[in-house]
Design a protein around this motif. Structure first.
Motif, PDB file in Angstrom:
ATOM      1  N   GLN A  71      36.026  54.317  42.076  1.00 61.24           N
ATOM      2  CA  GLN A  71      36.985  53.472  41.130  1.00 61.24           C
ATOM      3  C   GLN A  71      37.401  52.030  41.396  1.00 61.24           C
ATOM      4  OE1 GLN A  71      39.964  55.696  43.886  1.00 61.24           O
ATOM      5  NE2 GLN A  71      40.367  56.675  41.412  1.00 61.24           N
ATOM      6  N   ILE A  72      36.659  51.166  41.941  1.00 61.95           N
ATOM      7  CA  ILE A  72      36.458  49.375  41.824  1.00 61.95           C
ATOM      8  C   ILE A  72      36.566  48.478  40.708  1.00 61.95           C
ATOM      9  CG2 ILE A  72      35.631  47.737  43.088  1.00 61.95           C
ATOM     10  CD1 ILE A  72      34.321  49.480  45.277  1.00 61.95           C
ATOM     11  N   ASP A  73      37.728  48.023  40.867  1.00 59.21           N
ATOM     12  CA  ASP A  73      38.318  47.515  39.829  1.00 59.21           C
ATOM     13  C   ASP A  73      38.868  46.493  39.716  1.00 59.21           C
ATOM     14  OD1 ASP A  73      39.037  46.400  37.112  1.00 59.21           O
ATOM     15  OD2 ASP A  73      39.482  48.258  36.144  1.00 59.21           O
ATOM     16  N   PRO A  74      38.259  44.803  39.992  1.00 56.37           N
ATOM     17  CA  PRO A  74      38.618  43.615  41.262  1.00 56.37           C
ATOM     18  C   PRO A  74      39.655  43.045  40.155  1.00 56.37           C
ATOM     19  CG  PRO A  74      36.992  44.032  41.430  1.00 56.37           C
ATOM     20  CD  PRO A  74      36.761  44.695  40.098  1.00 56.37           C
TER      21      PRO A  74
ATOM     22  N   ASN B 189      30.598  29.466  36.562  1.00 57.21           N
ATOM     23  CA  ASN B 189      30.850  30.328  37.243  1.00 57.21           C
ATOM     24  C   ASN B 189      30.896  31.532  38.302  1.00 57.21           C
ATOM     25  OD1 ASN B 189      31.361  32.860  35.243  1.00 57.21           O
ATOM     26  ND2 ASN B 189      29.210  33.117  35.305  1.00 57.21           N
ATOM     27  N   LEU B 190      31.626  30.967  39.002  1.00 49.23           N
ATOM     28  CA  LEU B 190      31.930  31.903  40.661  1.00 49.23           C
ATOM     29  C   LEU B 190      31.890  33.414  40.444  1.00 49.23           C
ATOM     30  CD1 LEU B 190      31.493  31.434  43.742  1.00 49.23           C
ATOM     31  CD2 LEU B 190      33.812  31.810  43.350  1.00 49.23           C
ATOM     32  N   THR B 191      31.071  33.861  40.400  1.00 50.96           N
ATOM     33  CA  THR B 191      30.873  35.801  39.922  1.00 50.96           C
ATOM     34  C   THR B 191      31.162  36.830  40.900  1.00 50.96           C
ATOM     35  OG1 THR B 191      30.780  35.170  37.734  1.00 50.96           O
ATOM     36  CG2 THR B 191      30.069  37.453  38.602  1.00 50.96           C
ATOM     37  N   LEU B 192      31.995  37.929  41.396  1.00 51.75           N
ATOM     38  CA  LEU B 192      31.586  38.918  42.173  1.00 51.75           C
ATOM     39  C   LEU B 192      31.347  40.039  41.635  1.00 51.75           C
ATOM     40  CD1 LEU B 192      33.015  40.005  44.951  1.00 51.75           C
ATOM     41  CD2 LEU B 192      34.472  40.975  43.935  1.00 51.75           C
ATOM     42  N   ARG B 193      29.540  40.454  42.205  1.00 52.62           N
ATOM     43  CA  ARG B 193      29.214  41.471  41.713  1.00 52.62           C
ATOM     44  C   ARG B 193      29.746  42.387  43.199  1.00 52.62           C
ATOM     45  NH1 ARG B 193      26.095  40.824  37.799  1.00 52.62           N
ATOM     46  NH2 ARG B 193      26.334  39.330  36.664  1.00 52.62           N
TER      47      ARG B 193
ATOM     48  N   GLU C  37      29.503  46.140  35.667  1.00 52.45           N
ATOM     49  CA  GLU C  37      30.934  45.153  35.161  1.00 52.45           C
ATOM     50  C   GLU C  37      30.799  44.008  36.706  1.00 52.45           C
ATOM     51  OE1 GLU C  37      30.665  48.878  35.333  1.00 52.45           O
ATOM     52  OE2 GLU C  37      31.307  49.211  33.594  1.00 52.45           O
ATOM     53  N   ALA C  38      30.994  42.785  35.978  1.00 51.50           N
ATOM     54  CA  ALA C  38      31.197  42.505  37.538  1.00 51.50           C
ATOM     55  C   ALA C  38      32.815  41.373  37.123  1.00 51.50           C
ATOM     56  CB  ALA C  38      30.084  40.876  37.056  1.00 51.50           C
ATOM     57  N   MET C  39      32.858  40.579  38.415  1.00 54.85           N
ATOM     58  CA  MET C  39      34.361  40.098  37.853  1.00 54.85           C
ATOM     59  C   MET C  39      34.429  38.289  37.891  1.00 54.85           C
ATOM     60  SD  MET C  39      37.577  39.763  40.886  1.00 54.85           S
ATOM     61  CE  MET C  39      38.837  38.802  40.890  1.00 54.85           C
ATOM     62  N   GLN C  40      34.886  37.498  37.112  1.00 56.80           N
ATOM     63  CA  GLN C  40      34.177  35.966  37.022  1.00 56.80           C
ATOM     64  C   GLN C  40      35.595  35.739  37.741  1.00 56.80           C
ATOM     65  OE1 GLN C  40      35.441  33.798  34.003  1.00 56.80           O
ATOM     66  NE2 GLN C  40      33.355  33.118  33.421  1.00 56.80           N
ATOM     67  N   ILE C  41      35.047  35.031  38.594  1.00 55.78           N
ATOM     68  CA  ILE C  41      36.485  34.213  39.401  1.00 55.78           C
ATOM     69  C   ILE C  41      36.911  33.030  39.377  1.00 55.78           C
ATOM     70  CG2 ILE C  41      37.117  33.464  42.275  1.00 55.78           C
ATOM     71  CD1 ILE C  41      35.383  35.775  43.991  1.00 55.78           C
ATOM     72  N   TRP C  42      35.964  31.777  38.627  1.00 52.66           N
ATOM     73  CA  TRP C  42      36.511  30.830  38.029  1.00 52.66           C
ATOM     74  C   TRP C  42      35.039  30.411  37.449  1.00 52.66           C
ATOM     75  CZ3 TRP C  42      40.405  27.277  37.090  1.00 52.66           C
ATOM     76  CH2 TRP C  42      39.638  26.124  37.018  1.00 52.66           C
TER      77      TRP C  42
END
Length: 388
Positions: A30-33, A318-322, A334-339
């Protein structure tokens, strides 16, 4: 009527017994940051005695305080030169922070200190910070591996202790990131700090302590090729690194691929014996983790492996959380772009209190800017299930 009421009560008890494991809990699937909040902890620009803040570290203490560290570079943005180690402390999980304090001052050294790894010894409640001094050996030598320690939750710090008396004077730059205390066998309780060498004598090197940081010995190493010789483009040159521990006791080290050997991506190496060896048999290149050669963040939390870096094969943007549900063998698409903009080194932490609330969050500290990545050091609280 009384029998019917008892039957109805029993039915409700059964209903809640079945439901209760699902209440307040979340599945890794269910992770969806979602970025919950962000604060700038330090801003560069020749303020007071500091020109530039770089190399951020972050950790929770055993008592649940949040400690953020960075190099406060006195004269310029360069890796060389005199520095402080700056600290800010939060007792409310990053909502508010103490003013900056300088816990180490290297004076006017032409080749000052370099952060560094922070680690928490939960068995004794101490916080240990390991760093290098004279690492580049520019108008000062030999290089030394140094340590300071706090026994009161980060409020006060010991005088620097020179570990080179035990380890020798080989140039060793810890991290940058966090060290680990082994939670599982083999070597449960051991402190493990991994770092790198000079550009000629580069590679991943670990130091180990089995007595809560009183004494240290050399552990596993993964040397560059050719070793102790000048490097060329595409040579094998593992560099800055971040270790984490899996629940089976394996240490996984995510490594900067300095000369882009094989790919513009990360090197991953594993130790199965508590950090004593880093066998080449367990080394691989993670081509999913595209990287411009930078220090990156890694964190294991509740069976999920998280990773942060500037996800670009050329530039620090493009700091990204995977995240991975398979200990890094594969990554969720899916990945989350932090900045999106300029971004550099990063470090992550989380609070493993066992509460449902603390399961929801991870905390990231990273270098952030609009024109250059070293303009600020930013703190981000991320809700892992906030997008749902």
């Amino acid at each position: 009527m009384e029998t019917g009421s008892r039957w109805l009560a029993a039915l409700w008890i059964l209903f809640f017994a079945v439901l209760s494991p699902c209440v307040g809990s979340s599945s890794p699937q269910q992770i969806d940051p979602l970025m919950y909040e962000e604060q700038l902890l330090w801003v560069s620009g020749a303020q007071g005695e500091v020109n530039t803040y770089r190399i951020p570290l972050i950790t929770f203490t055993s008592k649940g305080s949040l400690l953020a560290f960075t190099e406060a570079r006195k004269g310029s943005a360069s890796d060389l030169g005199a520095k402080f180690i700056a600290l800010r402390r939060s007792t409310d999980k990053g909502a508010t922070w103490s003013p900056t304090s300088f816990i180490v001052d290297d004076g006017l050294k032409p080749d000052g200190l370099n952060l560094g790894s922070v680690l928490v010894d939960d068995e004794v409640g101490s916080v240990i910070l390991v760093y290098a001094i004279c690492f580049h050996e520019y108008q000062c030598k030999p290089s030394s591996t140094m340590m300071v320690e706090s026994l009161d939750d980060g409020l006060s710090w010991s005088s620097p202790k020179n570990l080179s008396v035990q380890l020798g004077v080989k140039a060793f730059a810890p991290g940058p990131g966090f060290g680990i205390q082994k939670r599982f066998n083999p070597a449960k309780g051991r402190l493990v700090v991994c770092g790198h060498g000079t550009l000629a004598g580069d590679g991943v090197f670990c130091i180990l302590s089995d007595d809560h940081g009183r004494t240290w010995t050399h552990g596993g190493e993964l040397k560059s090729i050719p070793y102790n010789q000048q490097k060329k483009a595409l040579d094998f040159n593992p560099d800055e690194c971040q270790p984490i521990e899996l629940t089976d006791g394996t240490i996984v080290i995510n490594v900067r691929n300095q000369n882009n050997y094989h790919c513009h991506c990360r090197i991953v190496v594993r130790s199965l014996d508590g950090g004593l060896t880093l066998p080449i048999d367990h080394l691989y290149f993670d081509t999913v983790l595209v990287d411009p050669a930078v220090a990156a963040g890694a964190l294991q939390k509740d069976g999920v492996l998280y990773f942060t870096n500037p996800s670009n094969n050329q530039h620090r943007v493009n700091l990204t959380l995977r995240w991975s549900l398979s200990n890094g063998h594969s990554w969720v698409k899916e990945a989350m772009q932090i900045w999106a903009g300029p971004s550099g080194y990063s470090c992550m932490t989380s609070l493993d209190s066992g509460s449902a609330e603390d399961q929801k969050f991870i905390y990231v500290i990273y270098e952030k800017g609009h024109k250059d990545y070293d303009e600020t050091v930013s703190f981000v609280k991320i809700h892992l299930y906030g997008g749902r």
